[in-house]
Design an enzyme around this catalytic site. Structure first.
Site, PDB file in Angstrom:
ATOM      1  N   GLY A  86       0.842  -1.207   0.000  1.00 23.84           N
ATOM      2  CA  GLY A  86       0.000   0.000   0.000  1.00 23.84           C
ATOM      3  C   GLY A  86       0.867   1.244   0.000  1.00 23.84           C
ATOM      4  O   GLY A  86       1.897   1.318  -0.680  1.00 23.84           O
ATOM      5  N   GLU A 106       5.272  -9.034  16.432  1.00 18.90           N
ATOM      6  CA  GLU A 106       6.316  -8.588  17.365  1.00 18.90           C
ATOM      7  C   GLU A 106       6.144  -9.282  18.728  1.00 18.90           C
ATOM      8  O   GLU A 106       7.128  -9.637  19.383  1.00 18.90           O
ATOM      9  CB  GLU A 106       6.250  -7.070  17.531  1.00 18.90           C
TER      10      GLU A 106
END
Ligand code: UD2
Length: 350
Positions: A120, A299
């Site tokens: 994007g 993460e």
């Protein structure tokens, strides 16, 4: 004389018997050892066949008469910790000699793979990422950068030094940034299995919205490499933004954890990163089936993985700073840093 002959024959037979027993016991224990190894290997690989990775030599040979500063075990950095409790080096400026390291690693003619996702609007960060990588990241080594994007036509033309190449891979565009970020684990796993396992030695997986500012080289090489997050290295572990719901596979209890590591930079040997990405992907997907998304997506899973599977080299926050953070006295150099960005403008969802 006759009696003497009988004694010789009996003695020889006894010797042959003893040798036979000795041989079979050595042979048997060797067989047991092999069976044990095979069992261990098949246990490790029970989740499917493993790619055939390159083997590595860890022999550190330097050219004779190489000139460099005399090392000391008494003098060095005193303002920071340079080794973890499990004896992994923590890499800070002035803890290594780049000339010495290059003289060891350059002749090995290794290839360092890099993955970077620009999905994007994040494609806008790619040009600076690539240009600054060319100036600072593993200069003089074979570097193969893999760009994952849904905007193939917008990939910038960037001139790269000899020995460096770029490959573009098409990826779908998910409607949520959380999904884009987390799906990286799956795509890195597949890239290693399909393409890299026998054509690269090390891999680093990096965030695109970051630029290189200074040397990042062979000092960062290791089996499993993690970067300490610049936002949490002064914070008590109970306040790390780990996933805190026990129902998630990324859960870490408040009194557990070593450091808070970045999702935006990690790496190591291909086989290590393969295991890491495969594990994080599997756990992320298993959580999703139960309607759970960890606090900081992949993460959080990476932090859980590194808690159990300790990194063999830890990179200081010099290796992923944030442009909005004022530089601290212990940060003598910033090598790689996240740019300031307007999340509302660049992400597909808020
Ligand atoms: C942190 C981590 C990031 C990731 C995220 C949690 C650091 C410095 N960054 O950053 O790695 O773990 O938390 O999910 O540790 N991306 C796109 N298009 C998008 C959105 C993301 O390509 O629309 C890619 C891109 O490569 C980007 C990365 O995903 O660098 C991480 O996304 P982010 O930078 O928006 O995540 P952030 O800042 O929350």
């Amino acid at each position: 004389m006759y009696l003497w002959n009988i004694k010789i024959v009996a003695g020889t037979l006894l010797l042959v018997l003893l040798l036979g027993v000795l041989y079979s016991s050595i042979f048997q224990s060797h067989r047991f050892f092999l069976v044990f190894e095979n069992k261990y290997i098949s246990q490790l690989h029970r989740n499917g066949p493993q790619p055939d990775f390159r083997t590595h030599d860890f022999h550190f040979e330097v050219p004779d008469h190489l000139q460099y500063k005399q090392p000391s075990i008494l003098q060095g950095r005193t303002d920071v910790v340079t080794v973890t409790p499990w004896l992994a080096p923590v890499v800070w400026e002035e803890t290594f000699d780049p000339v010495l390291l290059d003289s060891i690693y350059r002749p090995k003619n290794m290839t360092i793979a890099v993955t970077v996702f620009a999905v994007g609007k994040y494609i806008m960060f790619l040009k600076n990422f690539l240009e600054t990588a060319d100036q600072h990241f593993f200069v003089g080594y074979n570097v193969h950068i893999f760009v994952f994007t849904d905007r193939l036509d917008d990939v910038p033309q960037v001139k790269m030094a000899v020995g460096r190449q770029l490959t573009v891979r098409a990826v779908p565009s998910y409607s949520r940034w959380q999904e884009i970020s987390a799906r990286r684990m799956e795509m890195i796993q597949i890239l290693i299995e399909e393409k890299l396992h026998n054509s690269a030695d090390y891999i680093f997986c990096l965030d695109v919205d970051s630029n290189f500012h200074n040397h990042w080289g062979a000092e960062s090489l290791g089996g499993l490499v993690a970067v300490v997050h610049p936002g949490y290295y002064e914070v008590d572990r109970s306040r790390f933004p780990y996933e805190r719901r026990p129902a998630s596979r990324a859960y870490i209890a408040p009194e557990e954890g070593d450091f808070y590591y970045c999702g935006g930079a990690f790496g190591g040997l291909l086989q290590e990163v393969h295991l890491l990405t495969k594990t994080c992907r599997t756990n992320f997907e298993a959580d999703a089936k139960e309607g759970i998304e960890a606090a900081w997506q992949e993460e959080s899973h990476l932090n859980r993985y590194m808690w159990i599977n300790k990194p063999s080299k830890v990179l200081s926050p010099e290796y992923l700073w944030q442009d909005f953070k004022p530089r601290k006295p212990e940060i003598h150099i910033i090598r790689f840093s996240g740019v300031i960005k307007n999340y509302a403008l660049i992400r597909p969802n808020v």
